[in-house]
Design an enzyme around this catalytic site. Sequence first.
Site, PDB file in Angstrom:
ATOM      1  CB  CYS A 222      -9.507  -0.313  -9.320  1.00 56.25           C
ATOM      2  SG  CYS A 222      -9.990  -1.524  -8.096  1.00 56.25           S
TER       3      CYS A 222
ATOM      4  CG  HIS B 187      -2.079  -0.967   0.919  1.00 57.65           C
ATOM      5  ND1 HIS B 187      -2.055  -2.256   1.383  1.00 57.65           N
ATOM      6  CD2 HIS B 187      -3.191  -0.849   0.158  1.00 57.65           C
ATOM      7  CE1 HIS B 187      -3.128  -2.879   0.948  1.00 57.65           C
ATOM      8  NE2 HIS B 187      -3.836  -2.057   0.203  1.00 57.65           N
TER       9      HIS B 187
HETATM   10  C1  PEP Z   1      -6.554  -4.611  -5.323  1.00 56.69           C
HETATM   11  O1  PEP Z   1      -6.495  -5.514  -4.488  1.00 56.69           O
HETATM   12  O2  PEP Z   1      -6.245  -4.750  -6.511  1.00 56.69           O
HETATM   13  C2  PEP Z   1      -6.997  -3.261  -4.943  1.00 56.69           C
HETATM   14  C3  PEP Z   1      -7.225  -2.338  -5.845  1.00 56.69           C
HETATM   15  O3  PEP Z   1      -7.136  -2.990  -3.635  1.00 56.69           O
HETATM   16  P1  PEP Z   1      -5.895  -2.779  -2.636  1.00 56.69           P
HETATM   17  O4  PEP Z   1      -4.652  -2.628  -3.467  1.00 56.69           O
HETATM   18  O5  PEP Z   1      -6.196  -1.577  -1.826  1.00 56.69           O
HETATM   19  O6  PEP Z   1      -5.912  -4.026  -1.819  1.00 56.69           O
END
Ligand code: PEP
Length: 538
Positions: free
Chosen positions: A499, A202
């Site tokens: 995403c 993250h």
């Molecule tokens: C994902 O898991 O691809 C996502 C967009 O969420 P995060 O990266 O916040 O887990």
Amino acid sequence: MFENRKFTGVGLSEGETVAPICLYAPENHLKVRERALVDDSEVDGEMARLEKTVQIAAADLDKWADEVTEKIGKAESGIFLAQKYILLDNTVLTMVRNDIRKRRRNAEAAIDEVYKAYEESFLSMENSYLRERSKDIADIRKRLLDILHDTNDGFKCEGRHQCARGAGKIIVAEELTPQMIAKTDFSTVKGFVSAKGSRTSHAAIIARALGLPAVSAIEGIFDKINCGDIVYVNGTLGTIIINPDKALRLSVSQKHIDSGFCLVPSLTGVETMANASLPEEIDVIKSVCADGIGLFRTEFLFIRAGRALTENEQLDIYSSIVKKMDGKPVTFRLLDVGGDKPLPFMEFRKEDNPYLGFRGARFLLGHKELLVTQIRALARASVFGEVRILIPMVTDLHQWRKLASIAEEEIASVEHVKENVKIGPMFEVPSVCYDAEVILSEADFASIGTNDLIQYLFAVDRNNEHVAADYNPDHPVLWKVLKMLADAGKKSSKKISACGELASIPLLAKRLVEAGITSLSMSPRFIPVIREALSEKK
Ligand code: PEP
Ligand code: MG
């Protein structure tokens, strides 16, 4: 000072920068060194240090209790008063004083040993309430050691008036954790270097979103670097140079680093939206003319606040984002916590496998008060523009239905604009992908989280640089699943977007569109690049 020492790691976020460093040392208190006291005056000096430290710690606890009473409530401030009571307990303090006098050693060593023994005696108690108190004792020990070292759990110089807390500097840390994000004002940070972490962690995602060059996997970074060093970071090549020569310093500081600025307009037929985690990213998002926000990770608002935000506080934040986006849709993901993102203000049970534990949708169903408050705030924000509510880590149809029905009930109970509120799941746990067709027939939209989908599909940790070679966004099995999801979207005529970080890789973004996924959401700085790539003739 050694000049031009080059190290190669993994690039987490593109770009070059050069700046002095700011050390973020999460475990300063672990390095307790014993020092023998040579005469009585040293013993007296050490006793005085101890008393002063206890006074500072007690005053800090009073101050925090007052702050928490004012911001949250009296009940929540009780923890600090209970800790003060333990801190001032004369039995333990007398043991520490005796240890310094009799064993003629420094306060740090005495505190460390006496408090650890005290912690252990509580840990071995039958009564679970008393066992829990061992954590308070550990906190007090760390706090006393931090004060003695004039350091803190956080920026190494925190507490000193000259501490920049990363402003104008490159932050060097063991790992870029969500807790660190809570402690940092990113608007002036120049870059990151860390020992651990991969491109999909993250913190790496945030670094990219903010356009901060970042490099990880520099093993033993704390042995290589000293306070006062200047570092050159090249996030594109994954390299750092400690104390670079003057020519390199000048060339980097003079270079204009392109920041996007709406170079490439929207495309027809493909939405290119932005991922965000903090409200300060909206300016960049607008500067590249994103078609909307495809993923706003709301958990960082809570992690940063260090507490549960009230419905009205959330409403203020969400509506200001929606208003700033001037009628473009904003997709807010409900709190996605657990795993690598514990909420600092909530007790999480220790789990052997937190990535497979009480997280995402499971956590939301277990904390209805947080879920309901957030949904109400989001629905109310829809008075100002389109709000898409995205549910993280859904595992199957049954769980989707439970969450969707709670959401619908709450939305119905507040004032909102009907066509402005949409609800959809994230497809990021493999099991739910097999329910995609039915779920999409009930949902308003869906979004594919490829970061976690790859992690869970291939049992490969997205944050572990040692298995990065097996984290393969090009794997044919992943593309079979993506095609299956795209087809489910087509069948139900519902919008399905991607995403995860995959959408910001030009070749793969093209493949997503070819597969039928025509809404892509990514770190805003990639939007011009991806628009260029998608508008190229085949
Ligand atoms: C994902 O898991 O691809 C996502 C967009 O969420 P995060 O990266 O916040 O887990
Ligand atoms: Mg995810």
